[in-house]
Design a protein around this motif. Structure first.
Motif, PDB file in Angstrom:
ATOM      1  N   LEU A 114       6.573 -50.048 -18.024  1.00  0.00           N
ATOM      2  CA  LEU A 114       5.334 -49.342 -18.355  1.00  0.00           C
ATOM      3  C   LEU A 114       5.525 -47.830 -18.391  1.00  0.00           C
ATOM      4  O   LEU A 114       4.820 -47.133 -19.127  1.00  0.00           O
ATOM      5  CB  LEU A 114       4.213 -49.709 -17.375  1.00  0.00           C
ATOM      6  CG  LEU A 114       3.661 -51.126 -17.506  1.00  0.00           C
ATOM      7  CD1 LEU A 114       2.654 -51.398 -16.392  1.00  0.00           C
ATOM      8  CD2 LEU A 114       3.040 -51.358 -18.870  1.00  0.00           C
ATOM      9  N   ALA A 115       6.475 -47.323 -17.635  1.00  0.00           N
ATOM     10  CA  ALA A 115       6.732 -45.882 -17.647  1.00  0.00           C
ATOM     11  C   ALA A 115       7.159 -45.394 -19.030  1.00  0.00           C
ATOM     12  O   ALA A 115       6.934 -44.231 -19.376  1.00  0.00           O
ATOM     13  CB  ALA A 115       7.781 -45.531 -16.597  1.00  0.00           C
ATOM     14  N   GLY A 119       0.475 -40.645 -23.427  1.00  0.00           N
ATOM     15  CA  GLY A 119      -0.604 -39.901 -22.799  1.00  0.00           C
ATOM     16  C   GLY A 119      -1.249 -40.602 -21.614  1.00  0.00           C
ATOM     17  O   GLY A 119      -2.256 -40.119 -21.089  1.00  0.00           O
ATOM     18  N   TRP A 120      -0.702 -41.729 -21.192  1.00  0.00           N
ATOM     19  CA  TRP A 120      -1.237 -42.440 -20.035  1.00  0.00           C
ATOM     20  C   TRP A 120      -0.789 -41.736 -18.765  1.00  0.00           C
ATOM     21  O   TRP A 120       0.392 -41.453 -18.617  1.00  0.00           O
ATOM     22  CB  TRP A 120      -0.741 -43.885 -20.006  1.00  0.00           C
ATOM     23  CG  TRP A 120      -1.024 -44.644 -21.252  1.00  0.00           C
ATOM     24  CD1 TRP A 120      -0.127 -44.966 -22.234  1.00  0.00           C
ATOM     25  CD2 TRP A 120      -2.272 -45.180 -21.671  1.00  0.00           C
ATOM     26  NE1 TRP A 120      -0.748 -45.662 -23.226  1.00  0.00           N
ATOM     27  CE2 TRP A 120      -2.073 -45.810 -22.910  1.00  0.00           C
ATOM     28  CE3 TRP A 120      -3.546 -45.182 -21.109  1.00  0.00           C
ATOM     29  CZ2 TRP A 120      -3.100 -46.439 -23.602  1.00  0.00           C
ATOM     30  CZ3 TRP A 120      -4.569 -45.813 -21.799  1.00  0.00           C
ATOM     31  CH2 TRP A 120      -4.342 -46.436 -23.033  1.00  0.00           C
ATOM     32  N   TYR A 124      -1.496 -45.472 -14.479  1.00  0.00           N
ATOM     33  CA  TYR A 124      -2.771 -45.870 -15.071  1.00  0.00           C
ATOM     34  C   TYR A 124      -2.683 -47.250 -15.727  1.00  0.00           C
ATOM     35  O   TYR A 124      -3.551 -48.100 -15.496  1.00  0.00           O
ATOM     36  CB  TYR A 124      -3.250 -44.836 -16.098  1.00  0.00           C
ATOM     37  CG  TYR A 124      -4.556 -45.237 -16.762  1.00  0.00           C
ATOM     38  CD1 TYR A 124      -5.771 -44.885 -16.188  1.00  0.00           C
ATOM     39  CD2 TYR A 124      -4.574 -45.980 -17.938  1.00  0.00           C
ATOM     40  CE1 TYR A 124      -6.968 -45.265 -16.767  1.00  0.00           C
ATOM     41  CE2 TYR A 124      -5.763 -46.371 -18.518  1.00  0.00           C
ATOM     42  CZ  TYR A 124      -6.958 -46.004 -17.934  1.00  0.00           C
ATOM     43  OH  TYR A 124      -8.142 -46.398 -18.509  1.00  0.00           O
ATOM     44  N   LEU A 125      -1.681 -47.466 -16.553  1.00  0.00           N
ATOM     45  CA  LEU A 125      -1.581 -48.745 -17.263  1.00  0.00           C
ATOM     46  C   LEU A 125      -1.411 -49.909 -16.296  1.00  0.00           C
ATOM     47  O   LEU A 125      -2.015 -50.968 -16.492  1.00  0.00           O
ATOM     48  CB  LEU A 125      -0.433 -48.734 -18.276  1.00  0.00           C
ATOM     49  CG  LEU A 125      -0.725 -48.024 -19.575  1.00  0.00           C
ATOM     50  CD1 LEU A 125       0.525 -47.963 -20.442  1.00  0.00           C
ATOM     51  CD2 LEU A 125      -1.858 -48.700 -20.325  1.00  0.00           C
ATOM     52  N   LEU A 152      -5.869 -43.154 -29.050  1.00  0.00           N
ATOM     53  CA  LEU A 152      -4.428 -43.178 -29.284  1.00  0.00           C
ATOM     54  C   LEU A 152      -4.107 -43.749 -30.658  1.00  0.00           C
ATOM     55  O   LEU A 152      -3.310 -43.179 -31.411  1.00  0.00           O
ATOM     56  CB  LEU A 152      -3.735 -44.010 -28.199  1.00  0.00           C
ATOM     57  CG  LEU A 152      -2.251 -44.322 -28.417  1.00  0.00           C
ATOM     58  CD1 LEU A 152      -1.412 -43.054 -28.405  1.00  0.00           C
ATOM     59  CD2 LEU A 152      -1.763 -45.314 -27.360  1.00  0.00           C
ATOM     60  N   LEU A 153      -4.748 -44.873 -30.999  1.00  0.00           N
ATOM     61  CA  LEU A 153      -4.440 -45.527 -32.272  1.00  0.00           C
ATOM     62  C   LEU A 153      -4.955 -44.727 -33.464  1.00  0.00           C
ATOM     63  O   LEU A 153      -4.310 -44.701 -34.516  1.00  0.00           O
ATOM     64  CB  LEU A 153      -4.970 -46.957 -32.269  1.00  0.00           C
ATOM     65  CG  LEU A 153      -4.021 -48.025 -31.720  1.00  0.00           C
ATOM     66  CD1 LEU A 153      -2.887 -48.320 -32.648  1.00  0.00           C
ATOM     67  CD2 LEU A 153      -3.527 -47.747 -30.344  1.00  0.00           C
TER      68      LEU A 153
END
Length: 164
Positions: free
Chosen positions: A100-101, A107-108, A112-113, A139-140
């Motif tokens: 996840l890193a 921008g997370w 957070y994720l 983001l998208l």
């Protein structure tokens, strides 16, 4: 070369690579072809939005089980989507946390994720889903996929505005 980092987690260790060919081959294996990543991202974004939409509609009707199951499904689509944006193959579930890193460049905030995904699968909290969806959509849109949410004709904005 003592070791090669594929993603964050070391998954291969190259002991000798005089030409760099092995290191390059490992990077090609770990990286999704750009055309595939772009093609997958739009469909995965739509699948994520669909599960988000269905979850919030279920919660609105008082269907906790349906809301939670759809939230969990949205988490799966979200993970695949975020990795495809970075041209990375989605890791196995039991290898996800350290990977996840890799997504923090989107921008997370750190951690957070991990917490957001746990919330989605544990509780399906509709307010948390609305928060996550707003971040994902920003983001998208920034990455050129605004047409996907626009195709929903305002329905996503409508369920994001539900008060829970």
């Amino acid at each position: 070369v003592e070791g090669v980092q594929v993603g964050i987690e070391q998954t291969a260790r190259v002991l000798l690579d005089k030409t760099g060919a092995v290191t390059a081959a490992l990077e090609r294996i770990a990286t999704m072809p750009e055309e595939k990543a772009k093609a997958d991202a739009g469909g995965l974004f739509d699948a994520y939005l669909n599960a988000f939409y269905r979850s919030l509609k279920a919660w609105r009707r008082g269907d906790e089980l349906g809301g939670r199951l759809q939230a969990a499904e949205s988490a799966m689509h979200l993970v695949r989507l975020l990795f495809s944006l970075e041209r990375r193959w989605t890791p196995y579930h039991d290898r996800l946390i350290p990977q996840l890193a890799l997504l923090e460049t989107q921008g997370w905030p750190p951690g957070y994720l991990h917490e957001a995904l746990l919330d989605l699968v544990r509780t399906g909290d509709p307010r948390r889903q609305q928060e996550i969806e707003a971040r994902v959509e920003a983001l998208l849109r920034d990455r050129g996929y605004g047409s996907v949410v626009n195709a929903w004709g305002g329905e996503i904005e409508r369920v994001r505005a539900f008060q829970f």
